[in-house]
Design an enzyme around this catalytic site. Sequence first.
Site, PDB file in Angstrom:
ATOM      1  N   HIS A 193      -9.497  24.150  21.004  1.00 30.87           N
ATOM      2  CA  HIS A 193      -8.738  24.016  19.761  1.00 30.87           C
ATOM      3  C   HIS A 193      -7.303  23.569  19.992  1.00 30.87           C
ATOM      4  O   HIS A 193      -6.610  23.183  19.061  1.00 30.87           O
ATOM      5  CB  HIS A 193      -8.766  25.320  18.959  1.00 30.87           C
ATOM      6  CG  HIS A 193      -7.973  26.419  19.562  1.00 30.87           C
ATOM      7  ND1 HIS A 193      -8.516  27.352  20.413  1.00 30.87           N
ATOM      8  CD2 HIS A 193      -6.672  26.739  19.453  1.00 30.87           C
ATOM      9  CE1 HIS A 193      -7.579  28.184  20.793  1.00 30.87           C
ATOM     10  NE2 HIS A 193      -6.451  27.846  20.227  1.00 30.87           N
ATOM     11  N   THR A 194      -6.833  23.612  21.249  1.00 33.94           N
ATOM     12  CA  THR A 194      -5.478  23.116  21.519  1.00 33.94           C
ATOM     13  C   THR A 194      -5.503  21.620  21.823  1.00 33.94           C
ATOM     14  O   THR A 194      -4.466  21.038  22.108  1.00 33.94           O
ATOM     15  CB  THR A 194      -4.862  23.829  22.728  1.00 33.94           C
ATOM     16  OG1 THR A 194      -5.679  23.561  23.859  1.00 33.94           O
ATOM     17  CG2 THR A 194      -4.755  25.316  22.491  1.00 33.94           C
ATOM     18  N   GLN A 195      -6.702  21.026  21.794  1.00 38.13           N
ATOM     19  CA  GLN A 195      -6.791  19.631  22.209  1.00 38.13           C
ATOM     20  C   GLN A 195      -6.872  18.666  21.041  1.00 38.13           C
ATOM     21  O   GLN A 195      -7.229  17.505  21.199  1.00 38.13           O
ATOM     22  CB  GLN A 195      -7.977  19.452  23.154  1.00 38.13           C
ATOM     23  CG  GLN A 195      -7.769  20.304  24.392  1.00 38.13           C
ATOM     24  CD  GLN A 195      -8.816  20.068  25.456  1.00 38.13           C
ATOM     25  OE1 GLN A 195      -9.734  19.302  25.259  1.00 38.13           O
ATOM     26  NE2 GLN A 195      -8.648  20.726  26.577  1.00 38.13           N
ATOM     27  N   ASN A 204      -4.333  20.317  28.352  1.00 38.83           N
ATOM     28  CA  ASN A 204      -3.846  21.138  27.239  1.00 38.83           C
ATOM     29  C   ASN A 204      -2.575  20.491  26.703  1.00 38.83           C
ATOM     30  O   ASN A 204      -1.487  21.043  26.810  1.00 38.83           O
ATOM     31  CB  ASN A 204      -3.583  22.559  27.749  1.00 38.83           C
ATOM     32  CG  ASN A 204      -3.208  23.493  26.623  1.00 38.83           C
ATOM     33  OD1 ASN A 204      -3.449  23.197  25.452  1.00 38.83           O
ATOM     34  ND2 ASN A 204      -2.614  24.622  26.976  1.00 38.83           N
TER      35      ASN A 204
END
Lengths: 260, 297
Positions: free
Chosen positions: A32-34, A136
């Site tokens: 989800h950080t990508q 990230n």
Amino acid sequence: MNHFPEAWGRPRDDIYGPYNPSYLQTTGPKTHTQSPAVTGTSVVAVKFNGGVAIAADNLASYGSLARFTDVKRLRKFGESAVIGFSGDVSDMQHIDRLLESIDIRENYSTHGNTMNAKNLHTYLSKVLYKRRSEFNPLWNHILVAGFDENKKPFLSSADLLGTTFSAPHLATGFGAHLAVPILRRLFPDEESIETASKEQAVAALRECLKVLWYRDARSLDKYSIAVISEAGIEIEEDQQIEAQSWAFAEAIKGYGAQVN
Amino acid sequence: MTSIGTGYDLSNSVFSPDGRNFQVEYAVKAVENGGTAIGIRCKDGVVLAVEKIITSKLLKPGANKRTATVDRHIGIVSAGLVPDGRHFVSRARDEASSWRSVYKGPIPVSALSNRLGSYVQAYTLYSSVRPFGVTAIVGGWDSEAELAVDGQVGSGPESGSGGKIQGAKTGGPGLYMIEPSGLYWGYYGAATGKGRQAAKAELEKLDLNSGNLSLLEGVKEAARIIYVAHEDSKDKDFELEMTWISSLDGPTKGRHEEVPKGLLEEAERAAKRALEGEDEEEDATKGDANDSERMEE
């Protein structure tokens, strides 16, 4: 009987068919950080004789929703530089706090050799590159405006991959396609940049933002503009796009309800 | 000297039968030999000053600072062992930065002093460490304006208070002194180091608790007090180091900064004049006394 314990107490495969394991949680990496969530659109900037002007609108979009309309995407670093952020807003906040801590530590020494915009750009590009190398990334494309070590106007960009690029006029996002051609037409060569006045630069940016407001669906007609010159940093944060004329819209064919 | 500890001073954290901790008391002795440091809490800011004894002519004037900044709005001066003071400042900076990472804003002076007090006190508890050989004066200004949270991008809801208390009075000057035992109090005026007695006497004359002294007057007084406190160790050269933190509408805009060179020199000149004036007065009174003695003769 099925002797594998993981099958005990579960619906039998021979009756109900095998369970589709894609519904189970996988142990893959966090993703989800990508991808960005709440985003800011273009930042545009141009050098002029004795400084740099930079502008961005005040919108943070959540997908196509215009979610926050008073977002300050131009951030001051001390008295020496302004950084314009496009891309993920929470990553911008993270970088902003990082810069805050650096600014505080800079002031602990009393020798007076403070970081200039060029140093800051080098640093940020390396932060961005490190994060992309960790898979990230900080999902931002930034413009750093200020002065270099020789007190010459400085403007450079760094993106989420850590790529850096420098030019007398720069824009991120949609602005790279819509604003840069306008700026190139207004200031075609180095000489025109060196002779451009602050007023000309500011007027050019206002024009660019107006075009972006016309054509970029993730933009806003409220914007911020900053001028970095020897006199210091002036930021105006509640600007409104003036003298809008949507007459050209009548001539556009092939979009929306009117297809032909 | 041989009988004072009687075995109870050989390890840290050991009480003597009459309830004293000798290692801490010896640390206080180390402080009492250090250059005088003072702090004055004025109505619109805080002044910190330290008498930096010059131990060698080979040291560069104005270098090797004894005052330090923590975050942007807090300053620390200390008397005693210089390396201990450096470590103390380093810890203070870590605390301020850790506060920011949790609360996304500057640490209040009171909270920093509390944490530093706890830190110093921990060094009185274990036999593997010795107490801090410094008494530190922590001065700062808590912003009276509503601060943005670090990284804040917008301005919140357009209607309603947004959870804020309207018209609440916050911020102001803060001055604390932390001793080797970990004891700390808030002060109107604080003094430590060799000349502390003289400095305290002078601070008491200023009527600081009425809150009338302005920051600029405070700078002048601080310079004078350091000069007065230096009278007892006149044979040694010293540099006056002075820093200040003003209110947001004052000269430093809530930041801890060195007092500008011009003002510092002006304050030093005034301090020297005041001292010379005192000497003349003393001479004059002595002269009168002699006259009257003669008269009696």
